[in-house]
Write an enzyme that holds these catalytic residues in place. Structure first.
Site, PDB file in Angstrom:
ATOM      1  N   HIS B  39      -7.533 -42.616 -17.228  1.00 34.07           N
ATOM      2  CA  HIS B  39      -7.189 -42.883 -18.628  1.00 34.07           C
ATOM      3  C   HIS B  39      -7.423 -44.350 -18.985  1.00 34.07           C
ATOM      4  O   HIS B  39      -7.938 -44.671 -20.058  1.00 34.07           O
ATOM      5  CB  HIS B  39      -5.711 -42.565 -18.884  1.00 34.07           C
ATOM      6  CG  HIS B  39      -5.324 -41.144 -18.632  1.00 34.07           C
ATOM      7  ND1 HIS B  39      -4.604 -40.752 -17.529  1.00 34.07           N
ATOM      8  CD2 HIS B  39      -5.562 -40.018 -19.332  1.00 34.07           C
ATOM      9  CE1 HIS B  39      -4.392 -39.454 -17.569  1.00 34.07           C
ATOM     10  NE2 HIS B  39      -4.970 -38.973 -18.650  1.00 34.07           N
ATOM     11  N   GLY B 149     -12.631 -37.980 -20.627  1.00 37.14           N
ATOM     12  CA  GLY B 149     -13.085 -38.083 -19.250  1.00 37.14           C
ATOM     13  C   GLY B 149     -13.994 -36.923 -18.885  1.00 37.14           C
ATOM     14  O   GLY B 149     -13.714 -35.767 -19.221  1.00 37.14           O
ATOM     15  N   GLN B 155     -14.172 -29.222 -21.218  1.00 35.11           N
ATOM     16  CA  GLN B 155     -13.468 -29.709 -22.413  1.00 35.11           C
ATOM     17  C   GLN B 155     -14.391 -30.597 -23.241  1.00 35.11           C
ATOM     18  O   GLN B 155     -14.440 -30.471 -24.466  1.00 35.11           O
ATOM     19  CB  GLN B 155     -12.223 -30.487 -21.985  1.00 35.11           C
ATOM     20  CG  GLN B 155     -11.480 -31.135 -23.130  1.00 35.11           C
ATOM     21  CD  GLN B 155     -10.165 -31.739 -22.670  1.00 35.11           C
ATOM     22  OE1 GLN B 155      -9.167 -31.056 -22.561  1.00 35.11           O
ATOM     23  NE2 GLN B 155     -10.170 -33.031 -22.379  1.00 35.11           N
TER      24      GLN B 155
END
Lengths: 295, 295
Positions: B39, B149, B155
């Site tokens: 992150h 990411g 996703q």
């Protein structure tokens, strides 16, 4: 008025305008074209309330069922262009189907619950098509306010809920139904009607008008008012074929119990009577909102 | 760094910033919190490329199945706040579930096709939850760019397609997977692992690393590489329980024929090997992208 046929042209036009009007607000009127006085009233309202008004004309295949009138939906881009400009549009966006859906549609915005009744029940998938195209148009135009006709009452309710649920930064403005002199709600589909059908089509607004008095009779039940509306339509118009006559709470569109007398409904609560009636192959809708007085 | 817990606070903070930075670009990093170096790399990248960086922390119930780890998903808001600020976040948005979903969820953004394989196959409804919450967050933040990411490769593909299909005005930036010293892809779920599981979990990245050489052998078939990856995992890690080991075209995520030798695939085309492996109740994913050389 500037006409844009591509997304790129629309976006760059809007960007230039935004740069020179940092505090300017943008009003948006999405339509399927074949504009009439109802659309014009939305455009005028937007032009009054905003510094820039964008009108889109796009007959959205996604919201038509396989046996519906997508192919024969009336189109008249030249007349529409004139009408939009006269009403006060600054930008007219008229994309092709290929421009709006260059790839197979895999992403859809689906709104459940509100969409399983009225037109949603007789037109499965219709509101997914509406939600998807309106989302796309909102993302393209990024308006401050968007104007919709109250004639499509369920559409307004569905879009308001979608905007709320997805946190879309736009104000939805629902505008009153515009009617012909005899009461028929304006619709692009009215041109399909034969003269005889056109004459009888007035039965929709007349029955809704009559119901005004019935809603004042505290002992009548919701079901009885529905029956009277349907009866009035059938007895006054031999050509009318009723798709639905419904009475729902407004704006939540919940079904009230059919046996409740009007006088026992909460005072000041609002109900919508919504009709869909076919004349030959032409399906017309209309609605009216009533405020219950209590006993 | 300003922390916002309500939508109203976030919107007004952003509005004030936009007014004083009319040409400023906004980068956005949506997360589920329990931040790690992966992150942090996204936040740093956003801070480098934009004038304002917004980070959201929201464990989205909509993307968890009924038997998944929503309740026990790890949370540490204090540490997250520190980490986000150190990495360069300007605004941290940490809404409650009630703030994001004040009403029953009736509107969903559904992405079909891309979502029926890999994690979409083993987690039905997962990507509808992702599409819906990411749409909401994009509408709230209205960023110029959003950073995701590459570890969640599917996703990224799903969100890129959603953004394209719905004309959402945001650039999606996919950032490289960040790994522990031994190769394990960083994940908030790594904390679930027992020391023994943690030691064996390295098998995911090792098998993907090995496959690099197999993709250079023109006579090996796609199916054979898959089998070798699975075999390597099972033989090296007795605790590993494979959910899937898949090889798909990248970025379209189409299934290539399993019998095609690597040498017969179009030269320079890209393939992704994607793994999901369970260690006890903990499900880890990893992936790597390979470029086919041709014969």
């Amino acid at each position: 008025m500037k006409c844009c046929e591509t997304i790129e042209e629309l976006r760059s036009t809007l960007q230039v305008w935004r740069c020179s009007h940092p505090d300017g607000s943008i009003g948006f009127v999405p339509t399927m074209g074949f504009l009439h006085e109802g659309h014009a009233s939305l455009i005028r309202r937007s032009a009054e309330e905003n510094q820039l008004t964008v009108v889109s004309i796009f007959v959205n295949p996604l919201q038509f069922g396989p046996n519906e009138d997508f192919e024969r939906y009336p189109r008249d881009p030249e007349r529409d262009t004139r009408l939009a400009e006269e009403a006060g549009a600054d930008i007219l966006f008229m994309p092709s189907v290929k421009e709006m859906y260059p790839k197979p549609v895999v992403t859809k915005v689906m709104i459940s619950g509100l969409t399983d009744k009225l037109c949603g029940a007789s037109r499965p998938g219709h509101f997914d098509g509406v939600g998807t195209v309106v989302s796309k148009l909102f993302n393209l135009v990024q308006p401050d306010a968007a104007y919709f006709g109250q004639k499509d009452a369920q559409q307004v309710a569905v879009i308001e809920r979608m905007v709320e649920d997805l946190n879309i930064p736009v104000t939805i403005v629902a505008c009153p139904i515009v009617r012909e002199a005899d009461g028929l709600a304006m619709s692009s589909r009215n041109v399909y009607l034969t003269p005889e059908e056109r004459a009888q089509a007035v039965v929709l607004s007349h029955s809704l008008q009559r119901a005004e008095a019935w809603f004042d009779e505290p002992d009548l039940t919701v079901g009885e008012i529905r029956r009277r509306i349907a009866e009035h339509i059938s007895s006054s118009s031999p050509l009318a074929e009723i798709d639905y006559t419904d009475i729902l709470s407004y704006p939540d569109l919940e079904n009230p119990s059919q046996d409740v007398p009007i006088g026992d409904l909460p005072g000041s609560s609002r109900y919508i009577a919504a009709l869909a009636v076919k004349f030959g192959a032409t399906r017309l809708i209309d609605n009216r909102i009533y405020t219950v007085k209590g006993r």
